[in-house]
Write a protein that holds these residues in place. Structure first.
Motif, short mmCIF file in Angstrom:
data_model
loop_
_atom_site.label_atom_id
_atom_site.label_comp_id
_atom_site.label_asym_id
_atom_site.label_seq_id
_atom_site.Cartn_x
_atom_site.Cartn_y
_atom_site.Cartn_z
N LEU A 277 0.87 -1.17 0.00
CA LEU A 277 0.00 0.00 0.00
C LEU A 277 0.91 1.22 0.00
N VAL A 278 1.03 1.83 -1.17
CA VAL A 278 1.98 2.93 -1.34
C VAL A 278 1.29 4.25 -0.95
N ALA A 279 1.97 5.03 -0.08
CA ALA A 279 1.39 6.30 0.42
C ALA A 279 1.02 7.22 -0.74
N ALA A 280 -0.14 7.86 -0.64
CA ALA A 280 -0.58 8.80 -1.68
C ALA A 280 0.47 9.87 -1.91
N GLU A 281 1.14 10.29 -0.84
CA GLU A 281 2.15 11.38 -0.92
C GLU A 281 3.40 10.93 -1.67
N ALA A 282 3.56 9.63 -1.87
CA ALA A 282 4.76 9.13 -2.55
C ALA A 282 4.61 9.14 -4.08
N MET A 283 3.39 9.42 -4.57
CA MET A 283 3.17 9.39 -6.02
C MET A 283 4.06 10.42 -6.72
N VAL A 284 4.70 10.00 -7.82
CA VAL A 284 5.49 10.97 -8.59
C VAL A 284 4.63 11.64 -9.67
N ALA A 285 3.47 11.03 -9.99
CA ALA A 285 2.55 11.62 -10.98
C ALA A 285 1.13 11.52 -10.43
N PRO A 286 0.84 12.29 -9.35
CA PRO A 286 -0.44 12.13 -8.62
C PRO A 286 -1.67 12.41 -9.47
#
Ligand code: SIN
Ligand code: FE
Length: 303
Positions: A277-286
């Motif tokens: 479960l990858v943190a939303a804040e970690a997205m590089v292309a949110p």
């Protein structure tokens, strides 16, 4: 929808690693013709032997890394030595995938929660499951009992069959499908929806104030669960949507954000899988994230 084939995983630059995250977030499948995860021949033979030799190990078996626990195994009738061995193989698999991805997807490292791993020993073609549990119908993933609150569901797979492919069909990613069917056919989440109110009253009712217990679904989770069900139940979507076929060969691996890419498995047997479960804040292309798309459509914060 596209497949990005990766043959070399060593010595990548930070820019390449960021590019892989970006491709994943855009809805691509990263495909490794030769899996970067090594399993011994003995372990593979043991896993492939389960179907024939031990009737109690037939189901989808989950491994919970945090508690080092297997579920889906009938421990009353299973041979304890076989259960121990399976647990130890799953522990090793889970650790190997995490070690690999910590380097390969460096921009995400330390910004995910390790979720369950699974062993899928059954033939997927012709499985007789209730409609909402069928994996041969296109769907995006959502967990009924483990809401993510905007964290992304990233899954890494290994086809461990000796010879056969694992056959998937996928469709266009979340934005394309959600904007086609919401809000006309599936209501958008609203911050003041019933789910939101239930969460607030539960939280305040037991004196927790704003601290919503993590097992309660947010309006986002509620939508993602309804969307999963809607896609599986919608005959028009199943028959008329864009479809891309992929046959993952024996010994290969692939990974994909299964919360945004509608996918189905049509045939194949013996797979291993690890979920993050990858943190939303970690997205590089949110901008591609289901939460971003939904908040744009709803015009409100949904977490
Ligand atoms: C799924 O996540 O829907 C199933 C994928 C698979 O077992 O290959
Ligand atoms: Fe799925």
């Amino acid at each position: 929808m596209s497949l990005v084939t990766i043959t070399a995983t060593e010595g990548a630059s930070p820019e390449e690693k960021r590019e892989w995250c970006e491709r994943l977030e855009a809805g691509c499948i990263l495909f490794f013709p030769k899996s970067p995860i090594a399993l011994t021949e003995n372990d593979l033979l043991f896993l492939r032997g389960q179907q024939q030799t031990d009737s109690s190990l037939h189901k989808n078996i989950a491994y919970k890394p945090k508690s080092d626990e297997l579920t889906g195994v009938d421990t009353k009738t299973a041979n304890p030595a076989a259960v121990d061995r399976l647990r130890s193989i799953m522990r090793g698999y889970s650790q190997s995938v995490t070690t690999f991805l910590t380097g390969f997807l460096a921009p995400y490292a330390g910004r995910w929660r390790l979720d369950y791993a699974s062993f899928r020993p059954q033939e997927e073609q012709g499985r007789d499951l209730p409609l909402r549990r069928r994996n041969d119908l296109l769907h995006t993933d959502a967990f009924p009992t483990r809401p993510t609150h905007g964290a992304r569901i990233l899954r890494f797979f290994n086809n461990i069959h000796a010879t056969r492919t694992r056959d998937w069909v996928v469709s266009d990613p979340f934005r394309a499908v959600a904007t086609k069917y919401a809000p006309a056919e599936i209501a958008l989440p609203r911050p003041d929806s019933a789910a939101g109110r239930a969460m607030k009253s539960l939280a305040t009712g037991v004196g927790l104030g704003a601290a919503v217990p993590s097992f309660k679904r947010s309006p986002y989770d509620d939508f993602m669960m309804r969307f999963h069900n809607f896609l599986k139940e919608n005959g028009e979507f199943q028959s008329s949507c864009a479809k891309y076929d992929y046959q993952f060969p024996a010994g290969s691996s692939w990974m994909v954000y299964t919360d945004m890419v509608p996918h189905a498995v049509l045939a194949g047997q013996y797979a291993l899988e690890q979920t993050y479960l990858v943190a939303a804040e970690a997205m590089v292309a949110p901008e591609h994230a289901p939460l971003t798309v939904l908040e744009e459509m709803a015009g409100a914060k949904l977490i």
